[in-house]
Design a protein around this motif. Structure first.
Motif, PDB file in Angstrom:
ATOM      1  N   SER A   1       0.822  -1.216   0.000  1.00 56.34           N
ATOM      2  CA  SER A   1       0.000   0.000   0.000  1.00 56.34           C
ATOM      3  C   SER A   1       0.855   1.265   0.000  1.00 56.34           C
ATOM      4  O   SER A   1       0.437   2.296  -0.505  1.00 56.34           O
ATOM      5  CB  SER A   1      -0.967  -0.004   1.186  1.00 56.34           C
ATOM      6  OG  SER A   1      -0.255   0.119   2.387  1.00 56.34           O
ATOM      7  N   LYS A   2       2.059   1.187   0.542  1.00 60.53           N
ATOM      8  CA  LYS A   2       2.930   2.377   0.499  1.00 60.53           C
ATOM      9  C   LYS A   2       3.685   2.450  -0.826  1.00 60.53           C
ATOM     10  O   LYS A   2       4.636   3.215  -0.970  1.00 60.53           O
ATOM     11  CB  LYS A   2       3.934   2.349   1.657  1.00 60.53           C
ATOM     12  CG  LYS A   2       3.299   2.504   3.028  1.00 60.53           C
ATOM     13  CD  LYS A   2       2.774   3.908   3.238  1.00 60.53           C
ATOM     14  CE  LYS A   2       2.059   4.024   4.573  1.00 60.53           C
ATOM     15  NZ  LYS A   2       1.343   5.308   4.712  1.00 60.53           N
ATOM     16  N   SER A   3       3.307   1.590  -1.710  1.00 58.87           N
ATOM     17  CA  SER A   3       3.808   1.574  -3.096  1.00 58.87           C
ATOM     18  C   SER A   3       5.277   1.165  -3.239  1.00 58.87           C
ATOM     19  O   SER A   3       5.872   1.380  -4.280  1.00 58.87           O
ATOM     20  CB  SER A   3       3.561   2.911  -3.809  1.00 58.87           C
ATOM     21  OG  SER A   3       4.374   3.916  -3.306  1.00 58.87           O
ATOM     22  N   CYS A   4       5.865   0.552  -2.194  1.00 63.01           N
ATOM     23  CA  CYS A   4       7.244   0.051  -2.345  1.00 63.01           C
ATOM     24  C   CYS A   4       7.305  -0.944  -3.499  1.00 63.01           C
ATOM     25  O   CYS A   4       8.259  -0.983  -4.274  1.00 63.01           O
ATOM     26  CB  CYS A   4       7.721  -0.651  -1.078  1.00 63.01           C
ATOM     27  SG  CYS A   4       7.362   0.243   0.430  1.00 63.01           S
ATOM     28  N   LEU A   5       6.230  -1.782  -3.582  1.00 61.12           N
ATOM     29  CA  LEU A   5       6.224  -2.840  -4.592  1.00 61.12           C
ATOM     30  C   LEU A   5       6.127  -2.298  -6.017  1.00 61.12           C
ATOM     31  O   LEU A   5       6.414  -3.008  -6.965  1.00 61.12           O
ATOM     32  CB  LEU A   5       5.053  -3.793  -4.352  1.00 61.12           C
ATOM     33  CG  LEU A   5       5.238  -4.909  -3.328  1.00 61.12           C
ATOM     34  CD1 LEU A   5       4.059  -5.849  -3.391  1.00 61.12           C
ATOM     35  CD2 LEU A   5       6.527  -5.674  -3.584  1.00 61.12           C
ATOM     36  N   TYR A   6       5.680  -1.043  -6.172  1.00 63.83           N
ATOM     37  CA  TYR A   6       5.615  -0.490  -7.526  1.00 63.83           C
ATOM     38  C   TYR A   6       7.007  -0.474  -8.152  1.00 63.83           C
ATOM     39  O   TYR A   6       7.154  -0.547  -9.358  1.00 63.83           O
ATOM     40  CB  TYR A   6       5.085   0.953  -7.502  1.00 63.83           C
ATOM     41  CG  TYR A   6       3.632   1.103  -7.154  1.00 63.83           C
ATOM     42  CD1 TYR A   6       2.851   0.018  -6.778  1.00 63.83           C
ATOM     43  CD2 TYR A   6       3.028   2.358  -7.218  1.00 63.83           C
ATOM     44  CE1 TYR A   6       1.521   0.181  -6.445  1.00 63.83           C
ATOM     45  CE2 TYR A   6       1.699   2.517  -6.890  1.00 63.83           C
ATOM     46  CZ  TYR A   6       0.942   1.432  -6.495  1.00 63.83           C
ATOM     47  OH  TYR A   6      -0.373   1.604  -6.178  1.00 63.83           O
ATOM     48  N   CYS A   7       8.009  -0.327  -7.287  1.00 65.85           N
ATOM     49  CA  CYS A   7       9.378  -0.202  -7.802  1.00 65.85           C
ATOM     50  C   CYS A   7      10.279  -1.386  -7.463  1.00 65.85           C
ATOM     51  O   CYS A   7      11.264  -1.622  -8.147  1.00 65.85           O
ATOM     52  CB  CYS A   7      10.031   1.073  -7.275  1.00 65.85           C
ATOM     53  SG  CYS A   7       9.198   2.570  -7.820  1.00 65.85           S
ATOM     54  N   HIS A   8      10.002  -2.074  -6.358  1.00 67.52           N
ATOM     55  CA  HIS A   8      10.876  -3.179  -5.939  1.00 67.52           C
ATOM     56  C   HIS A   8      10.142  -4.505  -6.099  1.00 67.52           C
ATOM     57  O   HIS A   8       8.970  -4.601  -5.751  1.00 67.52           O
ATOM     58  CB  HIS A   8      11.247  -3.040  -4.461  1.00 67.52           C
ATOM     59  CG  HIS A   8      12.022  -1.793  -4.149  1.00 67.52           C
ATOM     60  ND1 HIS A   8      13.369  -1.690  -4.358  1.00 67.52           N
ATOM     61  CD2 HIS A   8      11.624  -0.606  -3.638  1.00 67.52           C
ATOM     62  CE1 HIS A   8      13.774  -0.488  -3.982  1.00 67.52           C
ATOM     63  NE2 HIS A   8      12.738   0.201  -3.548  1.00 67.52           N
ATOM     64  N   ALA A   9      10.872  -5.517  -6.561  1.00 70.93           N
ATOM     65  CA  ALA A   9      10.272  -6.845  -6.644  1.00 70.93           C
ATOM     66  C   ALA A   9      10.650  -7.649  -5.404  1.00 70.93           C
ATOM     67  O   ALA A   9      11.717  -7.447  -4.819  1.00 70.93           O
ATOM     68  CB  ALA A   9      10.776  -7.559  -7.887  1.00 70.93           C
ATOM     69  N   ILE A  10       9.736  -8.508  -4.984  1.00 67.47           N
ATOM     70  CA  ILE A  10      10.041  -9.454  -3.907  1.00 67.47           C
ATOM     71  C   ILE A  10       9.617 -10.824  -4.390  1.00 67.47           C
ATOM     72  O   ILE A  10       8.461 -11.014  -4.765  1.00 67.47           O
ATOM     73  CB  ILE A  10       9.293  -9.084  -2.611  1.00 67.47           C
ATOM     74  CG1 ILE A  10       9.855  -7.768  -2.053  1.00 67.47           C
ATOM     75  CG2 ILE A  10       9.405 -10.207  -1.577  1.00 67.47           C
ATOM     76  CD1 ILE A  10       9.200  -7.286  -0.791  1.00 67.47           C
ATOM     77  N   SER A  11      10.533 -11.749  -4.401  1.00 69.76           N
ATOM     78  CA  SER A  11      10.283 -13.108  -4.883  1.00 69.76           C
ATOM     79  C   SER A  11       9.509 -13.093  -6.206  1.00 69.76           C
ATOM     80  O   SER A  11       8.518 -13.783  -6.373  1.00 69.76           O
ATOM     81  CB  SER A  11       9.507 -13.918  -3.850  1.00 69.76           C
ATOM     82  OG  SER A  11      10.209 -13.936  -2.632  1.00 69.76           O
ATOM     83  N   GLY A  12       9.968 -12.263  -7.097  1.00 66.90           N
ATOM     84  CA  GLY A  12       9.414 -12.293  -8.444  1.00 66.90           C
ATOM     85  C   GLY A  12       8.181 -11.455  -8.679  1.00 66.90           C
ATOM     86  O   GLY A  12       7.717 -11.362  -9.805  1.00 66.90           O
ATOM     87  N   SER A  13       7.612 -10.835  -7.643  1.00 64.69           N
ATOM     88  CA  SER A  13       6.472  -9.984  -7.967  1.00 64.69           C
ATOM     89  C   SER A  13       6.745  -8.557  -7.511  1.00 64.69           C
ATOM     90  O   SER A  13       7.275  -8.325  -6.423  1.00 64.69           O
ATOM     91  CB  SER A  13       5.183 -10.552  -7.366  1.00 64.69           C
ATOM     92  OG  SER A  13       4.898  -9.960  -6.155  1.00 64.69           O
ATOM     93  N   GLY A  14       6.414  -7.612  -8.393  1.00 63.97           N
ATOM     94  CA  GLY A  14       6.692  -6.212  -8.107  1.00 63.97           C
ATOM     95  C   GLY A  14       7.379  -5.557  -9.285  1.00 63.97           C
ATOM     96  O   GLY A  14       7.648  -6.195 -10.298  1.00 63.97           O
TER      97      GLY A  14
END
Ligand code: FES
Lengths: 179, 475
Positions: free
Chosen positions: B398-411
Motif C-alpha cells: 500500500s505504500k507503493s514500495c512494490l511499484y518499484c521493488h520486486a520481492i520473490s518475483g512480484s513487483g
C-alpha cells in the motif's frame, strides 16, 4: 545601309530585351510567390504570436473538498477551440490545506509532461513514463524530473474554489505567474 | 477486336512515348550480380503504395476534428465495410515501411553504395528516412486515443527544450500552447499533405538518380571506387556483363514485394488493427503513454540517461543523427566498398542493430517505471497470514514500495530487488533508508508512522533468500 555592324546591333538590342524579359519574369514570379505565401505564412505561424490566455475557472464548491485530501479536478482549457471536444478539458491535482487555502498542481510531470498520479497511501505523485516521483508538496522525490510540479494560483470566490488556469503547461513554456 | 485494340494502343503509344521513352528506362542495363540484396528499396516503395492506398480510403471516413475523430475511428474499425482491414493495413504497412527503410539503409551502408557517383542517391534517401519517421510519428496522433495524445505531448515537450527556438517549434507543431483541437488538424495536414508530398517528391528524385547513375554493383575488393575512372569502367563492365532490369533483374523485386504485401494484408486480416486506447483527454491521468514500437529504444534511453545529459541527448540524437547520415557520402566517397575492407562500417551496423534490439526490449519491459498494477504479495510468499510480518507485507504494497521493488518475483523493477534484503542490510540500515530515501528513492519519513515503519522492517528482515521465509516472532 550596308552597315557591317547592323546584325550585331540588332543582337545587342535583342540581348537587352532578353535580359529585360528574364528580369521581368523572375521579378513577377517572386511577386506571385509572395502573394501566395504571405497569407499562408501568417495563418500557419499565428500560434507563435498568440499570447497564452489565463482564465479563472471554478472547479467546485469549497465544502466538496476534504481538508488534507488531494483530488483530481477537471476544468476547461482557458481557450479551447470549438472543435476540441474532449481535448478542451484539462485537470489539476487539488489539495485543501485548510479552510480557505487550496493548492493546485499541474498534472504534468516536469520531466517530459506525462500525467502524474497521486498515490494516496504513499503520499506521492508518481509518473508512469520514466519513474519520476514527487512528494505531496510537489517537490521531487526521485527519478528524472528536474523541478517540482507546477502550481496553479487558486482562490475562493462565492463559495467556489477557482483555479487560475493556463493551457496544459509545456514545462519550458509555462506562463503561470506565481511558480 | 484485336486490331482495334492494337490501333488504339499505337495511337496512345505514339502520343505518350511509352515505347520510345519509358521502355528504355525500365529496360536499362544493370549489373548481373544485382540479386536478392537489392530488393529492399523496391519493397519499401511497395509498402509506401500500401500506405497511400489505405490512407486515401481511411481519409474518406476520418474526421480530423478533436470532437469527432475518435468516433470516426470507432466507425472505421467497427462498422465500415473493410474498415478494420484497411486500418490494419495502414498500421502494419507503417511498421513494414520503417523496418524496410532501416534494412535498405543498412544494406546500402554496408555495401558503401553511397560512394561516387551516388552521393545524392544516399542524401535523398536520408531525407526520405526522416520524412517516414515523421509520418509514423504524426500518424500516432491521428489515432487520437489517450496514448497518441500523450505521446505527442511528450514529443513536443522534448522539442521545446531546444535553446531559443524550442518553444516556438513546439507551439508551431501543436498549433497553440497545448495539445487540443488545433493540434489534430495540424497533424492531419502534416501527415496527409505535407509529408506525403515530401515523400513522393523524394522518391521521384531518388528513382531518377537511380536511373541516372545505374544500380551499384556488388562490392568487389579489387574494385575500390576512384572517381576519375569509375564511370567509364562501370559502363564498360555493364556493356560486357549487364542484364536488362526488366524483366531479368526485376522479378526478384516483384517476388519480394509480393511477399511484403501479403504479410501486411495477412497481418491486417489475422490480427486486425491495433486496439484503440481510451478516448483522448488531457484530463485523464490514467494513461501510460507509450510510443509505437520503433520509438521504444529512444524511450528507454530517455529514462536511463542521467538528467544532466538528457537535454543534449534529446536534441542531439535527431539533429546529429540526421547530419551524420546526410553528410556521410561527402566525407567518404571513394575507396573500398567491400565490407571486408571496412570493419568499422560492419561494426557500426552490428552495434546499432544490437543496441536497437536491446534497448527496444528494455523499452518494452519499461523496468524504470513504477508498476501501478502489481498485485499484493501472496501469503505463501509472505510466510504469514497475520501479525506484524503480514501487516508489514501489506504496507509494502500500500505504500507503493512494490511499484518499484520486486520481492520473490512480484513487483516492479525500477529499484533493487528486495528478495534477500534481510541478509544485505541491518534493521537500522533499513530504517535509515526508508526514512531518508536515497538515490531515486523517496524519503518516507513524513508519510509513515513509526509503527508502520517497524512492521515494514519486520517484514523486510524476513526476506533472506529463496528458502521459504519463517515468520518472525511478534515483538
Ligand atoms: S515524464 Fe515523468 S518521468 Fe518522464
Amino acid at each position: 545601309m550596308n552597315d557591317p555592324n547592323a546584325p550585331s546591333k540588332c543582337c545587342c538590342e535583342q540581348e537587352d530585351r532578353r535580359s529585360f524579359q528574364a528580369k521581368l519574369s523572375i521579378g513577377l514570379s517572386a511577386a506571385i510567390g509572395a502573394m501566395i505565401a504571405t497569407p499562408g505564412l501568417g495563418f500557419v505561424l499565428a500560434p507563435l504570436f498568440r499570447r497564452a490566455p489565463h482564465r479563472w475557472r471554478a472547479v467546485g464548491a469549497v465544502d466538496k473538498f476534504q481538508q488534507g485530501g488531494t483530488v483530481l479536478v477537471e476544468f476547461e482549457d482557458p481557450s479551447p477551440r470549438l472543435w476540441a471536444g474532449v481535448t478542451a478539458k484539462t485537470a489539476a491535482w487539488l489539495r485543501r490545506e485548510d479552510d480557505q487555502r487550496f493548492t493546485a498542481f499541474a498534472i504534468n510531470c516536469r520531466h517530459l509532461g506525462c500525467p502524474v498520479r497521486w498515490v494516496e497511501k504513499a503520499s506521492l505523485f508518481m509518473c508512469p513514463c520514466h519513474g519520476g516521483v514527487y512528494y505531496s508538496d510537489g517537490t521531487v522525490a526521485g527519478g528524472p524530473p528536474p523541478e517540482p510540479l507546477y502550481r496553479y494560483r487558486t482562490r475562493v470566490r462565492d463559495g467556489q474554489v477557482e483555479i487560475h488556469t493556463a493551457a496544459v503547461p509545456l514545462t519550458t513554456t509555462i506562463t503561470l505567474e506565481d511558480v | 477486336m484485336i486490331p482495334l485494340l492494337k490501333k488504339s494502343w499505337d495511337w496512345i503509344d505514339s502520343r505518350l512515348g511509352f515505347t520510345d521513352c519509358i521502355l528504355p528506362i525500365i529496360g536499362h542495363t544493370v549489373p548481373r550480380d544485382a540479386r536478392w540484396w537489392y530488393v529492399f528499396g523496391s519493397a519499401t516503395l511497395t509498402a509506401f503504395i500500401v500506405q497511400v492506398c489505405s490512407g486515401v480510403c481511411l481519409a474518406m471516413a476520418y474526421v480530423p476534428g478533436g470532437d469527432l475523430a475518435y468516433a470516426s475511428l470507432r466507425y472505421i474499425t467497427e462498422e465500415a465495410p473493410f474498415g478494420s482491414v484497411l486500418r490494419g493495413m495502414h498500421a502494419y504497412g507503417a511498421s513494414a515501411m520503417i523496418m524496410l527503410v532501416a534494412i535498405h539503409l543498412a544494406q546500402v551502408y554496408l555495401h558503401a553504395a553511397y560512394k561516387y557517383p551516388r552521393e545524392l542517391n544516399w542524401m535523398t534517401g536520408v531525407v526520405l528516412l526522416f520524412a517516414v519517421l515523421g509520418m509514423a510519428f504524426t500518424g500516432q496522433l491521428l489515432r487520437w486515443d489517450a496514448n497518441g495524445v500523450w505521446s505527442v505531448f511528450v514529443a513536443t515537450e522534448m522539442a521545446s527544450r531546444a535553446p531559443i527556438v524550442g518553444p516556438a517549434i513546439s507551439h508551431f507543431l501543436l498549433g497553440g500552447e497545448t495539445v487540443g483541437g488545433s493540434t489534430l488538424t495540424r497533424f492531419f495536414v502534416y501527415h496527409v499533405f505535407v509529408l506525403p508530398g515530401v515523400v513522393i517528391a523524394g522518391v521521384g528524385l531518388h528513382l531518377f538518380l537511380l536511373f541516372r547513375h545505374g544500380v551499384s554493383e556488388m562490392p568487389d575488393v579489387n574494385q575500390p571506387v576512384d572517381p576519375t575512372t569509375y564511370k567509364p569502367a562501370y559502363e564498360a563492365r555493364l556493356r560486357e556483363t549487364g542484364v536488362s532490369f526488366w524483366p531479368t533483374a526485376m522479378w526478384r523485386d516483384v517476388v519480394f514485394s509480393a511477399f511484403v504485401g501479403a504479410v501486411i494484408v495477412g497481418c491486417a486480416l489475422v490480427f486486425g488493427p491495433p486496439a484503440l486506447d481510451a478516448a483522448p483527454s488531457p484530463a485523464n491521468v490514467h494513461s501510460n503513454p507509450m510510443p509505437d514500437w520503433y520509438f521504444w529504444w529512444y524511450f528507454a534511453v530517455l529514462s536511463l540517461l542521467p538528467p544532466a545529459l538528457e537535454v543534449w541527448f534529446i536534441l542531439g540524437v535527431p539533429v546529429l543523427g540526421f547530419l551524420a547520415l546526410f553528410c556521410l557520402p561527402l566525407l567518404s566517397n571513394k575507396g573500398h566498398r567491400a565490407p571486408s575492407k571496412r570493419p568499422w562500417a560492419v561494426g557500426i551496423v552490428i552495434a546499432a542493430s544490437a543496441g536497437f534490439v536491446v534497448l527496444t526490449a528494455y523499452g518494452y519491459r519499461k523496468p524504470w517505471s513504477p508498476d501501478f498494477d502489481v498485485p499484493e504479495l501472496a501469503p505463501s510468499v509472505i510466510g504469514a497470514t497475520e501479525g506484524p510480518v503480514f501487516n508489514g507485507a501489506q504496507l509494502v504494497h500500500s505504500k507503493s514500495c512494490l511499484y518499484c521493488h520486486a520481492i520473490s518475483g512480484s513487483g516492479g523493477h525500477r529499484g533493487p530487488d528486495l528478495s534477500t534484503i534481510g541478509q544485505q542490510l541491518t534493521r537500522d540500515d533499513l530504517i535509515v533508508r526508508i526514512n531518508n530515501g536515497g538515490y531515486n528513492m523517496p524519503a518516507f519519513a513524513s508519510s509513515i508512522t513509526s509503527a508502520e515503519l517497524t512492521q515494514i522492517v519486520d517484514f523486510l528482515m524476513t526476506r533472506t533468500g529463496d528458502q521459504p521465509p519463517v515468520p518472525s516472532p511478534a515483538p
